[in-house]
Design an enzyme around this catalytic site. Structure first.
Site, PDB file in Angstrom:
ATOM      1  N   LYS A   7       0.848  -1.200   0.000  1.00 20.78           N
ATOM      2  CA  LYS A   7       0.000   0.000   0.000  1.00 20.78           C
ATOM      3  C   LYS A   7       0.877   1.240   0.000  1.00 20.78           C
ATOM      4  O   LYS A   7       2.080   1.200   0.305  1.00 20.78           O
ATOM      5  CB  LYS A   7      -0.914   0.027   1.239  1.00 20.78           C
ATOM      6  CG  LYS A   7      -0.178   0.003   2.585  1.00 20.78           C
ATOM      7  CD  LYS A   7       0.331   1.328   3.100  1.00 20.78           C
ATOM      8  CE  LYS A   7       1.001   1.211   4.458  1.00 20.78           C
ATOM      9  NZ  LYS A   7       1.726   2.449   4.855  1.00 20.78           N
TER      10      LYS A   7
ATOM     11  N   ASP B 179      -1.639  -1.654  11.041  1.00 17.01           N
ATOM     12  CA  ASP B 179      -1.953  -1.591   9.614  1.00 17.01           C
ATOM     13  C   ASP B 179      -2.663  -2.833   9.106  1.00 17.01           C
ATOM     14  O   ASP B 179      -3.238  -2.818   8.014  1.00 17.01           O
ATOM     15  CB  ASP B 179      -0.672  -1.404   8.786  1.00 17.01           C
ATOM     16  CG  ASP B 179      -0.177   0.029   8.768  1.00 17.01           C
ATOM     17  OD1 ASP B 179      -0.909   0.920   9.241  1.00 17.01           O
ATOM     18  OD2 ASP B 179       0.945   0.254   8.283  1.00 17.01           O
TER      19      ASP B 179
END
Length: 309
Positions: A25, A150
């Site tokens: 990401k 995360d």
């Protein structure tokens, strides 16, 4: 498992073997709102999955043990988030099924791209489907949040607003600017301590979350998103503390990048282009200077189409 979960894993199973792709990401924005009572920082960040991935191979073992082998030898240990995810599932359900894990890393390590977190989430989703486990998405979220801030994002992936420590996820519609079709990532040859970056924040670095909120609105209403809107509260400190990152940023600009932003706590930097010709030319210049430079694009791992505007 619904379509988005299945697509997220890009899973291929055959008998006793399961292959999984685990996507990285970028943080399009990262607002740090302040320090919390628990010692963590309150965040608001827009994250987007990108087409840069590691490959995980899971193989059933007859014996009750979990082994890890990675092409990065320093990651071949029981502290690896993939091993910890497997052990968390085994412990929660009282399982004794053994597993051999092989991890082929392509995503740079400790780079602000969430590689390890993605590995853990992809493994949780793979085990849920492959072993047909009685785990709800809430169960998976709780395991993921216990392993890292995360990791919950990667259970859904795509485009999302993440708040709290990063574990409160609001999925967003997959709208993306056409001027940002191509993403160029540059990883300076340096390690950055995330904990140190956060410790060195000053009150001037804190925001009210407005940058991420504004970016969310622009993306969801398909309005123009300016490079100046892509704010990262950690960027100032990283550029001041790590000369290698500041130098890489300048060399990206010199090579033709229109702007450069930090992803997460770095050290990876990113820029965007609307044509492959321009993106590839800048990538080649930076690679000729011995930088790790990755040319990629935004994806939705659930095979949901992205609307470019």
């Amino acid at each position: 498992m619904n379509q988005s979960q299945d697509g997220l894993q890009q899973q291929a199973t055959s008998g006793n073997v399961c292959f999984v792709q685990s996507y990285a990401k970028i943080n399009l924005t990262l607002d740090v709102l302040g320090k919390r009572a628990d010692g963590y920082h309150e965040l608001a960040t827009i994250m987007q999955t990108i087409d840069l991935y590691d490959t995980i191979c899971l193989t059933r073992l007859a014996e009750d043990r979990v082994s890890m082998n990675c092409n990065r030898p320093e990651l071949s240990n029981d502290y690896n988030l993939v091993v910890r995810a497997v052990q968390a599932v085994r412990q929660k359900l009282g399982l004794h099924q053994g597993l051999a894990i092989e991890l082929h890393k392509r995503v740079p390590v400790a780079a602000g791209l969430g590689g390890g977190s993605s590995n853990a989430a992809a493994t949780l989703l793979a085990l849920q489907q492959w072993w047909n486990l009685p785990l709800s998405m809430q169960d998976l979220w709780e395991i993921a949040a216990s392993l890292g801030s995360d990791i919950p994002f990667f259970l859904t992936g795509g485009l999302a607003l993440c708040e709290g420590r990063g574990e409160r996820i609001t999925p967003l519609a997959s709208h993306w600017p056409a001027t940002m079709r191509w993403l160029l990532l540059v990883k300076p040859d340096i390690s950055v301590s995330t904990a140190m970056v956060y410790r060195n924040l000053t009150p001037d670095d804190y925001t009210n979350g407005g940058w991420s909120r504004a970016a969310e609105v622009a993306l969801q209403t398909q309005s123009k998103l300016q490079a100046s809107d892509l704010y990262n509260s950690l960027e100032r400190g990283v550029l001041e503390q790590y000369a290698e990152v500041a130098r890489a940023r300048q060399e990206m600009l010199d090579a033709g990048a229109h702007y450069v932003r930090l992803s997460g706590s770095g050290p990876t930097l990113f820029t965007t282009f609307d044509t492959l010709t321009e993106a590839a030319a800048v990538q080649q210049k930076l690679q000729s200077q011995s930088y790790e430079a990755y040319l990629t694009h935004a994806i939705h791992p659930g095979n949901n189409p992205i609307t470019y505007f």
